[in-house]
Design an enzyme around this catalytic site. Structure first.
Site, PDB file in Angstrom:
ATOM      1  N   GLU A 117       3.800  -6.446  11.732  1.00  0.00           N
ATOM      2  CA  GLU A 117       2.878  -5.303  11.638  1.00  0.00           C
ATOM      3  C   GLU A 117       1.706  -5.777  10.795  1.00  0.00           C
ATOM      4  O   GLU A 117       1.819  -5.883   9.575  1.00  0.00           O
ATOM      5  CB  GLU A 117       3.565  -4.113  10.947  1.00  0.00           C
ATOM      6  CG  GLU A 117       4.813  -3.601  11.631  1.00  0.00           C
ATOM      7  CD  GLU A 117       4.494  -2.823  12.902  1.00  0.00           C
ATOM      8  OE1 GLU A 117       3.330  -2.444  13.099  1.00  0.00           O
ATOM      9  OE2 GLU A 117       5.414  -2.612  13.696  1.00  0.00           O
ATOM     10  N   GLU A 124       6.802  -0.050  15.081  1.00  0.00           N
ATOM     11  CA  GLU A 124       7.637   0.646  14.111  1.00  0.00           C
ATOM     12  C   GLU A 124       7.666   2.133  14.447  1.00  0.00           C
ATOM     13  O   GLU A 124       6.881   2.615  15.256  1.00  0.00           O
ATOM     14  CB  GLU A 124       7.105   0.435  12.694  1.00  0.00           C
ATOM     15  CG  GLU A 124       5.721   0.987  12.487  1.00  0.00           C
ATOM     16  CD  GLU A 124       5.178   0.754  11.091  1.00  0.00           C
ATOM     17  OE1 GLU A 124       4.209   1.410  10.719  1.00  0.00           O
ATOM     18  OE2 GLU A 124       5.729  -0.092  10.385  1.00  0.00           O
ATOM     19  N   GLY A 140       2.059  -7.123   6.792  1.00  0.00           N
ATOM     20  CA  GLY A 140       1.108  -7.828   5.940  1.00  0.00           C
ATOM     21  C   GLY A 140      -0.010  -8.389   6.794  1.00  0.00           C
ATOM     22  O   GLY A 140      -0.316  -7.858   7.873  1.00  0.00           O
ATOM     23  N   ASN A 196       0.786  -1.239   0.000  1.00  0.00           N
ATOM     24  CA  ASN A 196       0.000   0.000   0.000  1.00  0.00           C
ATOM     25  C   ASN A 196       0.819   1.290   0.000  1.00  0.00           C
ATOM     26  O   ASN A 196       0.338   2.320  -0.446  1.00  0.00           O
ATOM     27  CB  ASN A 196      -1.054   0.006   1.117  1.00  0.00           C
ATOM     28  CG  ASN A 196      -0.496  -0.341   2.474  1.00  0.00           C
ATOM     29  OD1 ASN A 196       0.666  -0.707   2.608  1.00  0.00           O
ATOM     30  ND2 ASN A 196      -1.320  -0.230   3.501  1.00  0.00           N
ATOM     31  N   CYS A 229      -3.859  -0.381   7.169  1.00  0.00           N
ATOM     32  CA  CYS A 229      -3.997  -1.233   8.354  1.00  0.00           C
ATOM     33  C   CYS A 229      -4.675  -0.497   9.494  1.00  0.00           C
ATOM     34  O   CYS A 229      -5.428  -1.070  10.262  1.00  0.00           O
ATOM     35  CB  CYS A 229      -2.626  -1.704   8.804  1.00  0.00           C
ATOM     36  SG  CYS A 229      -1.500  -0.322   9.115  1.00  0.00           S
TER      37      CYS A 229
HETATM   38  P1  NAD Z   1      -0.229 -10.631   2.818  1.00  0.00           P
HETATM   39  O1  NAD Z   1      -0.203 -11.265   4.124  1.00  0.00           O
HETATM   40  O2  NAD Z   1      -0.996 -11.242   1.724  1.00  0.00           O
HETATM   41  O3  NAD Z   1       1.290 -10.461   2.411  1.00  0.00           O
HETATM   42  C1  NAD Z   1       1.716 -10.808   1.234  1.00  0.00           C
HETATM   43  C2  NAD Z   1       3.224 -10.708   1.223  1.00  0.00           C
HETATM   44  O4  NAD Z   1       3.771 -11.751   1.987  1.00  0.00           O
HETATM   45  C3  NAD Z   1       3.670 -10.873  -0.181  1.00  0.00           C
HETATM   46  O5  NAD Z   1       4.753 -10.004  -0.406  1.00  0.00           O
HETATM   47  C4  NAD Z   1       4.126 -12.308  -0.229  1.00  0.00           C
HETATM   48  O6  NAD Z   1       5.133 -12.497  -1.163  1.00  0.00           O
HETATM   49  C5  NAD Z   1       4.602 -12.528   1.181  1.00  0.00           C
HETATM   50  N1  NAD Z   1       4.451 -13.895   1.652  1.00  0.00           N
HETATM   51  C6  NAD Z   1       3.407 -14.716   1.476  1.00  0.00           C
HETATM   52  N2  NAD Z   1       3.645 -15.910   2.078  1.00  0.00           N
HETATM   53  C7  NAD Z   1       4.861 -15.816   2.666  1.00  0.00           C
HETATM   54  C8  NAD Z   1       5.642 -16.708   3.453  1.00  0.00           C
HETATM   55  N3  NAD Z   1       5.218 -17.928   3.755  1.00  0.00           N
HETATM   56  N4  NAD Z   1       6.833 -16.287   3.903  1.00  0.00           N
HETATM   57  C9  NAD Z   1       7.262 -15.037   3.616  1.00  0.00           C
HETATM   58  N5  NAD Z   1       6.567 -14.149   2.857  1.00  0.00           N
HETATM   59  C10 NAD Z   1       5.365 -14.542   2.392  1.00  0.00           C
HETATM   60  O7  NAD Z   1      -0.674  -9.133   3.039  1.00  0.00           O
HETATM   61  P2  NAD Z   1      -0.974  -8.028   1.957  1.00  0.00           P
HETATM   62  O8  NAD Z   1      -2.230  -8.352   1.254  1.00  0.00           O
HETATM   63  O9  NAD Z   1       0.244  -7.729   1.171  1.00  0.00           O
HETATM   64  O10 NAD Z   1      -1.182  -6.784   2.907  1.00  0.00           O
HETATM   65  C11 NAD Z   1      -2.388  -6.498   3.507  1.00  0.00           C
HETATM   66  C12 NAD Z   1      -2.282  -6.702   4.986  1.00  0.00           C
HETATM   67  O11 NAD Z   1      -1.209  -5.928   5.515  1.00  0.00           O
HETATM   68  C13 NAD Z   1      -3.520  -6.238   5.720  1.00  0.00           C
HETATM   69  O12 NAD Z   1      -3.885  -7.192   6.683  1.00  0.00           O
HETATM   70  C14 NAD Z   1      -3.055  -4.945   6.378  1.00  0.00           C
HETATM   71  O13 NAD Z   1      -3.802  -4.581   7.506  1.00  0.00           O
HETATM   72  C15 NAD Z   1      -1.638  -5.256   6.687  1.00  0.00           C
HETATM   73  N6  NAD Z   1      -0.838  -4.040   6.894  1.00  0.00           N
HETATM   74  C16 NAD Z   1      -0.356  -3.787   8.131  1.00  0.00           C
HETATM   75  C17 NAD Z   1       0.363  -2.620   8.383  1.00  0.00           C
HETATM   76  C18 NAD Z   1       0.858  -2.299   9.762  1.00  0.00           C
HETATM   77  O14 NAD Z   1       1.723  -1.442   9.878  1.00  0.00           O
HETATM   78  N7  NAD Z   1       0.338  -2.911  10.807  1.00  0.00           N
HETATM   79  C19 NAD Z   1       0.605  -1.733   7.331  1.00  0.00           C
HETATM   80  C20 NAD Z   1       0.113  -2.029   6.074  1.00  0.00           C
HETATM   81  C21 NAD Z   1      -0.609  -3.192   5.859  1.00  0.00           C
END
Ligand code: NAD
Length: 494
Positions: free
Chosen positions: A260, A474, A236, A162, A296
């Site tokens: 996070e 963070e 993520g 994002n 998030c």
């Molecule tokens: P996601 O969990 O689908 O993450 C995908 C990422 O993880 C991809 O880059 C993928 O290559 C990697 N990945 C997948 N499986 C893996 C594994 N087994 N080992 C290592 N890497 C792996 O999340 P998304 O859709 O990219 O992001 C959305 C999420 O992120 C939402 O839940 C959002 O709330 C959260 N988010 C949190 C923050 C925060 O600061 N708390 C900030 C932004 C987004």
């Protein structure tokens, strides 16, 4: 340069193959390397092809980081701070180009991405300014007892889609200031600016200090498992974080993880508020504009006193209906495209299941019908009320522009609704009653709480989730110190 190649391709309609930035160089992918399409989600157009670094690429990055660490850890902190300040300057000098790339790659409006990059630059500069704060303590005991803050070595940092440039800039900065080498893995959904920023470090830091590895989940998993990488951070979803924890354990090594993650963040609105002000805050807290609700920290669960729900929601729905949806590069656009058709399908599904369970759509709820948006992953800014406690839309993160409204009658019920579910990232309380405000802060299960505000965050203040929203925090000194490990030294003085 990667950035120039990609901008040129955006102009001309091409889709160049881009590889990882490893050991100080942009790698040309070897024959047979798996390649992933990078799509602009607002148009569906392929804008690049991403050579997946895979396990071998991760290994090259980690090994080059280990080699570089021997000298990098000896660079004085003040000098590392100066290097990070220069990195911020390099990013700032290319901010317009990086913003354009991010707008295409993410679907977020261009102006929002430009502001995002300003924020990333500011975070990097602030981290640089904290370089001399990475220090230990002494203890008034016989002899000389002190602690030292030592870098981990090679840290692995995995980010989501994002805020690509902003996250890259900030994550590199804090790790470098603390004396680490970094292997950063961006999301395969929006990987391009991270690779470009990686290349901006060429010649600024010794080769190997910064690597950016491109790829999908298997590449991320290889980074988690790599024996040289003991410190990892991930931004993520909770589901992926659980897999990462399992992968880390399966590596046979003890790893330190910061996570996070997501949230279903409540905004509690009590009946003593100004309804106009509260309505505006509810809309702002959703981050409909800038990132289409894909934030998030979005306060996507409105918990509002039943006596004011009607007038407040009426204002919220009216404001939301005025948000201009459009292509990310159109200067009039306030809200762009979601990251992917899958993300849009998640919104469609969440809204239809909620309405089937008795909820009511007050605004949006569908896919916009403008012809120019037909190929993109657009979804209208949406407000749903009459959401029942304990249902999917009340408790689960949609990670899109869907606000769920629930009502309460008394404070006890408000707290119960706010704390429902497994997350604990942010929360907001709106009331003019100061005693109640502090009671709520005390009762809420969240790592970051606003009182009479939403969304605003200052870089020095730590941000991290409780419960299934994460581990660690963070920003600011908190994050920089987490990029170090502590050593205690006991000197006997004879
Ligand atoms: P996601 O969990 O689908 O993450 C995908 C990422 O993880 C991809 O880059 C993928 O290559 C990697 N990945 C997948 N499986 C893996 C594994 N087994 N080992 C290592 N890497 C792996 O999340 P998304 O859709 O990219 O992001 C959305 C999420 O992120 C939402 O839940 C959002 O709330 C959260 N988010 C949190 C923050 C925060 O600061 N708390 C900030 C932004 C987004």
């Amino acid at each position: 340069m990667i950035l120039d190649t990609l901008l040129d391709a955006l102009d001309r309609g091409g889709a160049p193959v881009v590889g990882s930035f490893i050991g100080g160089h942009a790698e040309a992918p070897a024959d047979g390397t798996p390649v992933l399409d990078v799509l602009a989600p607002a148009t569906g157009r392929r804008i690049a092809r991403l050579a997946d670094a895979g396990e071998a690429g991760v290994d090259r990055a980690a090994v080059s980081g280990l080699e570089a660490f021997r000298a990098w850890r000896r660079v004085p902190a003040r000098e590392r701070g100066a290097i990070v300040t220069e990195l911020a300057a390099r990013v700032s000098a290319r901010a317009d180009d990086l913003a354009l790339l991010d707008a295409h790659d993410t679907g977020n409006p261009l102006a929002a991405m430009r502001a995002d990059i300003t924020k990333g630059v500011r975070l990097a500069r602030e981290a640089a300014g904290l370089a001399l704060e990475v220090r230990g303590e002494t203890f008034p005991l016989p002899g000389h007892h002190y602690t030292q803050r030592e870098p981990w070595g090679v840290v692995g940092r995995m980010i989501t889609f994002n805020h690509p440039t902003m996250f890259t800039c900030a994550r590199l900065a804090t790790a470098l200031v603390a004396g680490n080498c970094v292997v950063l893995k961006p999301s395969e959904l929006a990987p391009l600016s991270a690779l470009a920023v990686g290349e901006l470090t060429a010649g600024l830091v010794p080769d190997g200090v910064v690597s950016v590895v491109a790829g999908g989940p298997a590449t991320g998993a290889a980074l988690v498992r790599h024996p040289a990488v003991r410190r990892l951070t991930f931004t993520g979803s909770t589901a992926t974080a659980l897999r990462i924890q399992a992968e880390a354990a399966a590596s046979g090594h003890v790893k330190t993880l910061s996570l996070e993650l997501g949230g279903k963040n409540p905004i509690l609105v009590f009946p003593d508020v100004d309804v106009d002000e509260a309505a505006a805050a509810i809309v702002r807290g959703m981050n409909y504009t800038r990132v289409q609700g894909q934030s998030c920290g979005s306060t996507s669960r409105l918990v509002i006193h039943a006596s004011i729900a009607g007038p407040v929601l009426e204002r919220v729905a009216a404001a939301v209906s005025r948000i201009r949806i459009g292509l990310p590069t159109d200067p009039m656009t306030e809200m762009g495209s979601l990251i992917s058709p899958a993300a849009r399908a998640r919104c469609v599904g969440a809204v239809s299941r909620a309405t089937a369970a008795g909820a009511r759509v007050l605004a949006g709820g569908g896919v916009p019908d403008a012809a120019e948006l037909a190929e993109g992953a657009f979804f209208e800014p949406t407000v749903v009320d009459r959401v029942r406690p304990g249902t999917e839309l009340a408790d689960e993160e949609v990670f899109g522009p869907v606000l769920a409204a629930l009502t309460f009658e008394d404070e006890t019920e408000a707290v119960a609704l706010a704390n429902e579910g497994a997350y604990g990232l942010t929360a907001a309380v709106w009331t003019r009653d100061i005693d109640r405000a502090f009671r709520m802060v005390d009762a809420l299960e969240a790592g970051y709480v606003w009182v009479n505000d939403v969304e605003t965050r200052f870089p020095a203040v730590p941000f991290g989730g409780w419960r299934d929203s994460g581990v660690g925090a963070e920003h600011g000194l908190e994050e920089i110190l987490s990029m170090t490990r502590l050593r205690a030294v006991n000197v006997r003085i004879g």
